[in-house]
Design an enzyme around this catalytic site. Structure first.
Site, short mmCIF file in Angstrom:
data_model
loop_
_atom_site.label_atom_id
_atom_site.label_comp_id
_atom_site.label_asym_id
_atom_site.label_seq_id
_atom_site.Cartn_x
_atom_site.Cartn_y
_atom_site.Cartn_z
N GLU A 146 70.85 4.01 34.54
CA GLU A 146 71.66 5.12 35.06
C GLU A 146 70.90 6.44 35.01
O GLU A 146 71.42 7.48 35.36
CB GLU A 146 72.95 5.23 34.24
CG GLU A 146 73.81 3.99 34.43
CD GLU A 146 75.23 4.21 33.92
OE1 GLU A 146 75.48 5.25 33.34
OE2 GLU A 146 76.06 3.32 34.14
N CYS A 155 81.57 1.39 27.78
CA CYS A 155 81.42 1.67 26.34
C CYS A 155 79.97 2.00 26.00
O CYS A 155 79.70 2.62 24.99
CB CYS A 155 81.91 0.49 25.52
SG CYS A 155 81.67 -1.09 26.32
N HIS A 156 79.06 1.61 26.88
CA HIS A 156 77.64 1.88 26.60
C HIS A 156 77.34 3.36 26.78
O HIS A 156 76.29 3.84 26.38
CB HIS A 156 76.78 1.03 27.53
CG HIS A 156 77.09 1.23 28.97
ND1 HIS A 156 78.04 0.50 29.63
CD2 HIS A 156 76.58 2.11 29.85
CE1 HIS A 156 78.07 0.92 30.89
NE2 HIS A 156 77.22 1.90 31.05
N ASN A 199 87.77 -3.69 23.30
CA ASN A 199 88.25 -3.31 24.62
C ASN A 199 88.39 -4.50 25.56
O ASN A 199 87.43 -5.21 25.82
CB ASN A 199 87.35 -2.23 25.22
CG ASN A 199 86.13 -2.83 25.90
OD1 ASN A 199 86.14 -3.95 26.37
ND2 ASN A 199 85.07 -2.10 25.94
N TYR A 246 81.48 9.58 20.09
CA TYR A 246 82.75 9.04 19.57
C TYR A 246 83.68 10.20 19.23
O TYR A 246 84.88 10.13 19.45
CB TYR A 246 82.48 8.19 18.33
CG TYR A 246 81.82 6.89 18.67
CD1 TYR A 246 82.56 5.82 19.16
CD2 TYR A 246 80.44 6.74 18.54
CE1 TYR A 246 81.96 4.63 19.48
CE2 TYR A 246 79.83 5.55 18.86
CZ TYR A 246 80.59 4.50 19.33
OH TYR A 246 79.98 3.33 19.65
#
Length: 101
Positions: A82, A55-56, A47, A24
């Site tokens: 990912e 956002c993850h 968002n 952040y």
DNA sequence: GTCGTGACTAGCC
DNA sequence: CGGCTAGCCACGA
């Protein structure tokens, strides 16, 4: 571009490459608001670019995933997909995944 | 226009 | 090492 603070947050978040993470504070720094880490979380929470903004891929400076609107577990699973390992709600080797400015 | 809240951070005890 | 407090920014009521 007369983007609002929130819009800048989403744009910065969208720039996060797949397989990489950002804190952040890092996002806040990208948009020239190094003290607005809170506002960043607030913006991501609302968002409108839901699936468009990863956002993850945004976690706390501590490495903990923090909280997510759709459920932290869901995000953790996505991050794992990912190639990012999560342990006990915390990112493993966070420093290795952090994006470079 | 003021108050309260939130997915945070850093410092202090 | 762990919990609490204060400071920060933006938005909704």
């Amino acid at each position: 571009m007369a983007q609002s603070f929130s819009e800048s947050v989403w744009v910065a978040t969208k720039k996060i490459p797949r397989g990489h993470l950002a804190t952040y504070q890092q996002i806040a720094r990208m948009i020239h608001r190094p003290r607005a880490a809170r506002a960043v979380g607030n913006a991501l929470n609302k968002n409108p670019y839901a699936p468009l903004v990863p956002c993850h891929r945004v976690v706390r400076s501590n490495g903990t995933v923090g909280g997510f609107a759709s459920g932290t577990k869901n995000k953790v699973a996505l991050l794992k997909k990912e190639g990012i390992l999560i342990k006990a709600g915390r990112v493993v080797n966070l420093k290795e995944y952090l994006i470079k400015l």
